[in-house]
Design a protein around this motif. Structure first.
Motif, short mmCIF file in Angstrom:
data_model
loop_
_atom_site.label_atom_id
_atom_site.label_comp_id
_atom_site.label_asym_id
_atom_site.label_seq_id
_atom_site.Cartn_x
_atom_site.Cartn_y
_atom_site.Cartn_z
N ILE A 147 0.63 -1.45 0.43
CA ILE A 147 0.86 0.41 0.45
C ILE A 147 1.35 1.49 0.27
O ILE A 147 2.37 1.36 0.54
CB ILE A 147 -1.21 -0.26 0.96
N SER A 160 -3.44 3.09 -2.75
CA SER A 160 -3.40 1.63 -3.45
C SER A 160 -2.19 1.16 -3.49
O SER A 160 -1.05 2.35 -4.39
CB SER A 160 -4.15 1.70 -4.62
N ASP A 167 -2.01 -5.94 -4.23
CA ASP A 167 -2.61 -4.06 -3.36
C ASP A 167 -3.28 -4.29 -1.76
O ASP A 167 -4.33 -5.86 -2.13
CB ASP A 167 -3.55 -3.15 -3.80
#
Length: 380
Positions: A147, A160, A167
């Motif tokens: 992330i 993201s 992710d």
């Protein structure tokens, strides 16, 4: 005009030399967190590795593929020895059981589909471990999550990962602004997991080709039912399989053996149209089945919202966003209608199947990679 002698920001965003910047790395023993620790050590940071023992690692020693087990503690220690930084193991077994495992069992028995990895991040790793990092006088805490943390006009934002396949934003939506200020995610910008493994090989780490963990750490082989049977024996009480129109179609050996959306293995063959599990009622010991159309959801009630937008959640009657209602599905267009600072109703513009209480509903910007937080789906 006086000269500005402020040193440039280092890679973790601090205006001082890496050697003067202490960073606690949360190490699970897997390749991701190991690479983060090795990378920061090589850059010259004052790295302290910390691994949490979350459950009985005597039982876990024989189990590969789950984080924070005995073998993984050993692997984390070896990485620390290789790269020359201190490593500590903290016993969080009681905290983990109280904050994560017990709720997992209870919510499953309540007919929900819990996501314990989110609660672990929220209640253990980003709460207690983060406070431990501060006690160690660390400037920040780094993890191996995929992330991104980016600086915006009003402070750090959650985005993201660059690699959509890796992710982990669904599992990190409950990260608060205060936590985000202290956390760092050095792998979020990488294009693929292959890049991470290449870095592990470059640093000579023994975990370079270690397989990813697939299961929830305390659920061996993905067998939720076996774990909950042990924790809550009443989950195996038999009962009826009931059609939504009230007809009893058969019997079952415990609601714990069923999940919302399940079609196969119901033991009620001979029917003209396929039936799916549409509701679990543990109190009545009933598994309720119905047609597939009943699994389709357009309105999703959400509570315990963690909002990460620049403007107050209640500042608008509607927010046009994208939401993810399962970790395995891409974000879909939705309208978020706030009820309070922590509650809202989400309208899915395209109905989704299998939306279940106990899962997360995560909010995304439709025009960028930014995450606006999220909340927990409930029965309404």
């Amino acid at each position: 005009m006086p000269l500005d002698h402020t040193p440039p920001l280092n890679s973790l965003g601090f205006a001082k030399a890496p050697a003067d910047t202490r960073v606690v790395v949360a190490m699970s023993g897997g390749v991701d967190s190991s690479v983060v620790a090795a990378m920061l050590a090589e850059e010259g940071y004052d790295v302290v590795g910390v691994t949490l023992q979350l459950y009985d690692h005597g039982a876990a020693l024989a189990k590969k593929g789950a984080c924070c087990a005995g073998l993984d503690i050993h692997d984390a220690r070896r990485v620390a020895e290789t790269m020359g930084f201190p490593h500590y193991v903290l016993d969080y077994e009681n905290v983990f059981k109280d904050a994560v495992i017990d709720e997992f069992a209870d919510s499953y028995l309540g007919g929900a589909t819990p996501v314990p990895c989110i609660r672990c991040n929220e209640r253990v790793k980003f709460k207690d471990l983060l406070e431990t990092a501060k006690d160690l006088e660390a400037d920040c805490m780094a993890t191996g999550h995929y992330i991104q943390r980016k600086m915006g006009a009003q402070g750090p934002e959650l985005h993201s990962a660059a690699d959509a396949n890796r992710d982990q934003s669904y599992f990190l939506f409950s990260t608060t602004p205060r936590q985000l200020d202290y956390l760092r995610f050095p792998l979020g910008h990488l294009a693929s997991k292959a890049d991470t493994r290449a870095l592990a090989a470059k640093y000579g780490l023994s975990v370079a080709m270690k397989p990813d963990s697939q299961d929830i750490c305390f659920v061996p082989n993905g067998d939720y039912a076996a774990v909950i049977r042990k924790l809550r024996p009443e989950a195996s009480d038999p009962g009826d399989i009931v059609h939504v129109d009230g007809r009893v179609l058969g019997t079952h050996e415990g609601v714990i053996n069923y999940t919302i959306g399940q079609r196969r293995g119901l033991g009620i063959g001979g029917l003209a149209d396929p039936l799916y599990v549409v509701k679990l009622d543990p109190e009545a010991k009933q598994v309720v089945v119905g047609p597939k159309a009943m699994l389709s959801t357009r309105t999703v009630p959400v509570r315990e919202i963690n909002w990460l937008g620049d403007d107050d959640l209640m500042s608008r009657p509607e927010w046009h966003i994208a939401v993810r209602v399962r970790s395995t599905r891409p974000p879909t267009d939705a309208i978020l209608r706030p009820i309070s600072a922590t509650e809202a109703e989400v309208e899915l513009l395209t109905p989704e199947e299998g939306v279940s209480p106990g899962q997360a509903c995560v909010f995304y910007d439709t025009d960028s990679s930014r995450i606006y937080g999220g909340g927990w789906i409930h029965k309404g």
